[in-house]
Scaffold this active site. Structure first.
Site, PDB file in Angstrom:
ATOM      1  N   SER A  68       0.808  -1.114  -0.082  1.00  0.00           N
ATOM      2  CA  SER A  68      -0.260   0.145  -0.158  1.00  0.00           C
ATOM      3  C   SER A  68       0.536   1.285   0.534  1.00  0.00           C
ATOM      4  O   SER A  68       1.840   1.576   0.301  1.00  0.00           O
ATOM      5  CB  SER A  68      -0.758  -0.075   1.448  1.00  0.00           C
ATOM      6  N   ASP A 114      -1.151  -1.436  -3.922  1.00  0.00           N
ATOM      7  CA  ASP A 114      -2.202  -1.661  -3.859  1.00  0.00           C
ATOM      8  C   ASP A 114      -3.145  -0.164  -4.222  1.00  0.00           C
ATOM      9  O   ASP A 114      -2.543   0.887  -4.602  1.00  0.00           O
ATOM     10  CB  ASP A 114      -2.468  -1.533  -2.596  1.00  0.00           C
ATOM     11  N   HIS A 115      -4.024  -0.226  -3.469  1.00  0.00           N
ATOM     12  CA  HIS A 115      -4.727   1.077  -3.706  1.00  0.00           C
ATOM     13  C   HIS A 115      -4.313   2.758  -4.585  1.00  0.00           C
ATOM     14  O   HIS A 115      -3.515   2.852  -2.999  1.00  0.00           O
ATOM     15  CB  HIS A 115      -6.144   1.899  -2.546  1.00  0.00           C
ATOM     16  N   ASP A 149      -7.438   3.115  -8.716  1.00  0.00           N
ATOM     17  CA  ASP A 149      -8.152   3.345  -7.873  1.00  0.00           C
ATOM     18  C   ASP A 149      -9.443   4.552  -7.323  1.00  0.00           C
ATOM     19  O   ASP A 149      -9.109   5.196  -6.701  1.00  0.00           O
ATOM     20  CB  ASP A 149      -8.881   2.484  -5.853  1.00  0.00           C
ATOM     21  N   GLU A 187     -10.236   1.130   5.188  1.00  0.00           N
ATOM     22  CA  GLU A 187      -9.469   1.066   4.539  1.00  0.00           C
ATOM     23  C   GLU A 187      -9.809   2.948   3.936  1.00  0.00           C
ATOM     24  O   GLU A 187      -8.771   3.370   2.974  1.00  0.00           O
ATOM     25  CB  GLU A 187      -8.726   0.192   3.044  1.00  0.00           C
ATOM     26  N   HIS A 233     -13.166  -4.270   3.331  1.00  0.00           N
ATOM     27  CA  HIS A 233     -11.717  -4.638   4.372  1.00  0.00           C
ATOM     28  C   HIS A 233     -11.873  -4.587   6.141  1.00  0.00           C
ATOM     29  O   HIS A 233     -12.598  -3.603   6.393  1.00  0.00           O
ATOM     30  CB  HIS A 233     -10.745  -2.634   3.402  1.00  0.00           C
ATOM     31  N   GLY A 234     -10.988  -5.109   6.273  1.00  0.00           N
ATOM     32  CA  GLY A 234     -11.721  -5.201   7.803  1.00  0.00           C
ATOM     33  C   GLY A 234     -11.774  -6.917   8.146  1.00  0.00           C
ATOM     34  O   GLY A 234     -12.365  -7.073   7.367  1.00  0.00           O
ATOM     35  N   HIS A 279     -11.203  -7.512  -2.957  1.00  0.00           N
ATOM     36  CA  HIS A 279     -10.335  -7.649  -2.144  1.00  0.00           C
ATOM     37  C   HIS A 279     -11.342  -7.391  -0.501  1.00  0.00           C
ATOM     38  O   HIS A 279     -12.778  -8.236  -0.477  1.00  0.00           O
ATOM     39  CB  HIS A 279     -10.496  -5.838  -2.190  1.00  0.00           C
ATOM     40  N   ASN A 301      -6.776 -10.669  -1.669  1.00  0.00           N
ATOM     41  CA  ASN A 301      -5.832  -9.484  -1.752  1.00  0.00           C
ATOM     42  C   ASN A 301      -6.149  -9.718   0.436  1.00  0.00           C
ATOM     43  O   ASN A 301      -6.800 -10.071   1.107  1.00  0.00           O
ATOM     44  CB  ASN A 301      -6.618  -8.178  -1.123  1.00  0.00           C
TER      45      ASN A 301
HETATM   46 ZN    ZN Z   1      -8.448  -2.942  -1.555  1.00  0.00          ZN
END
Ligand code: ZN
Length: 375
Positions: A68, A114-115, A149, A187, A233-234, A279, A301
């Protein structure tokens, strides 16, 4: 070499180490044809990076290593003042480390970032500049792929910018990952309250948008889509996430139906014309993961789960040896604690935690034992 035209060979062994260009496409095709996916693991230093390689090697799986923008900055060192410079240098440093050691682990490694939203485009372009320089010297780019992104922007603005960057990357043999729809979770700054209304349309990618992306980008070069199908995410409490992998199937079918007859600049060889990315894989139900992979997901991911695996292992070691983290020599017995507070001991525990969590990921995604790397 530009990645357009004929489909690459799908069975030939690849050289171990970083894969780019046609070899990258062959790896993606092997995943989709073979019904498996590769974990894409976020790394922040050589400790997490080496743990990923260690686990990939012992599972005989190829793997995707990604950074990231924050991870890249950390890799360069928090002491560097210029944040954008640190993001670029950290990613380049990680990539150079992987180029140096990956082949010796005997598996194929995809290098990715990443993003990146609009303010982070200079980061991606800075890295593409490094790949251009690497290409001039070696005939290959430094990275296999990058992500852009711009999913929070209108579709045309998103695709215009993706087309511009991919036009620069494709001649180097690089692929671009784009995002359509919004992945929920921390995220991207979407609070968990959004998860309550899982029908929230922006959390689900529209197959028509994927078709537009395919028509716009596939004539330029290889791209992949991070599609939103309820993923976040998370990690959240069970029941908060409603995954709908059938959205991925609908997107594949729409593109195959419109462009499966060889009427596009790039004729489609399979019933999975799209390279899809998952993701927010941490904490997902295993049957939903398997379903997503069946619909052409080649990359999942993993970040949150490996962060926890590292922290949990280090935390356990510290709790088991509390005195060694407060005294160099035991105040009562006079016993020296050097063997316990040596970072090679407790950082190693964290590395082993990451590697063990990834053993599970390689099994869940079906990639264990399927490395394309030849001798
Ligand atoms: Zn992501």
């Amino acid at each position: 070499m530009a990645m357009t035209g004929t489909s690459p060979s799908r069975t030939a062994a690849l050289k171990p180490g970083v894969v780019t260009g046609d070899d990258y496409r062959a790896l993606v095709a092997a995943c989709q044809d073979g019904g498996y996916a590769l974990p894409a693991v976020n790394v922040i230093g050589t400790h997490s990076l080496n743990a990923v390689l260690e686990s990939a090697a012992r599972n005989r799986s190829d793997v995707i290593i990604q950074l990231s923008n924050g991870g890249a900055r950390f890799f360069a060192g928090e002491g560097l003042k210029d944040a954008m410079q640190a993001r670029i240098l950290g990613a380049v440093s990680a990539a150079q480390h992987v180029h140096l050691v990956a082949a010796h682990y005997g598996v194929c490694v995809v290098l990715h970032t990443d993003h990146a939203n609009r303010p982070l485009i200079p980061w991606v372009e800075g890295l593409v500049g490094h790949s251009e320089e690497h290409f001039r010297r070696t005939g290959r780019p430094l990275f296999s792929s990058h992500m852009l992104d711009l999913s929070e922007e209108p579709l045309d603005a998103n695709l215009d910018e993706c087309a511009r960057i991919l036009t620069r990357m494709a001649p180097l043999g690089m692929s671009l990952e784009i995002e359509l729809g919004v992945t929920g979770g921390e995220e991207d700054g979407i609070g968990s309250e959004d998860l309550e209304s899982a029908d929230n349309a922006h959390l689900y990618t529209q197959p028509e948008d994927v078709l537009r992306a395919h028509e716009r980008l596939s004539p330029i070069g290889h791209f992949s889509v991070a599609a939103s199908f309820g993923n976040v995410h998370g990690v959240y409490a069970p029941g908060n996430v409603k995954l709908r992998p059938e959205i991925l199937k609908a997107s594949q079918e729409l593109v195959a139906q419109r462009h499966g007859g060889g009427d596009t600049p790039v004729p489609l060889a399979t019933d999975k014309p799209l390279s899809l990315v998952f993701h927010g894989g941490s904490g997902s139900d295993k049957d939903k993961i398997a379903e997503a992979v069946r619909y052409g997901v080649f990359k999942m991911n993993i970040d949150t789960d490996t962060q926890f695996a590292f922290a949990e292992a280090v935390g356990r070691f510290v709790m088991d040896n509390p005195k060694a983290f407060r005294h160099q020599i035991d105040p009562d017995s006079g016993k020296p604690y050097k063997k316990l507070y040596d970072p090679r001991k407790w950082v190693r525990e964290g590395e082993l935690g990451i590697a063990k969590r990834l053993d599970e990921a390689f099994a869940d995604l079906g990639s264990a034992g399927r490395s394309l790397a030849g001798a």
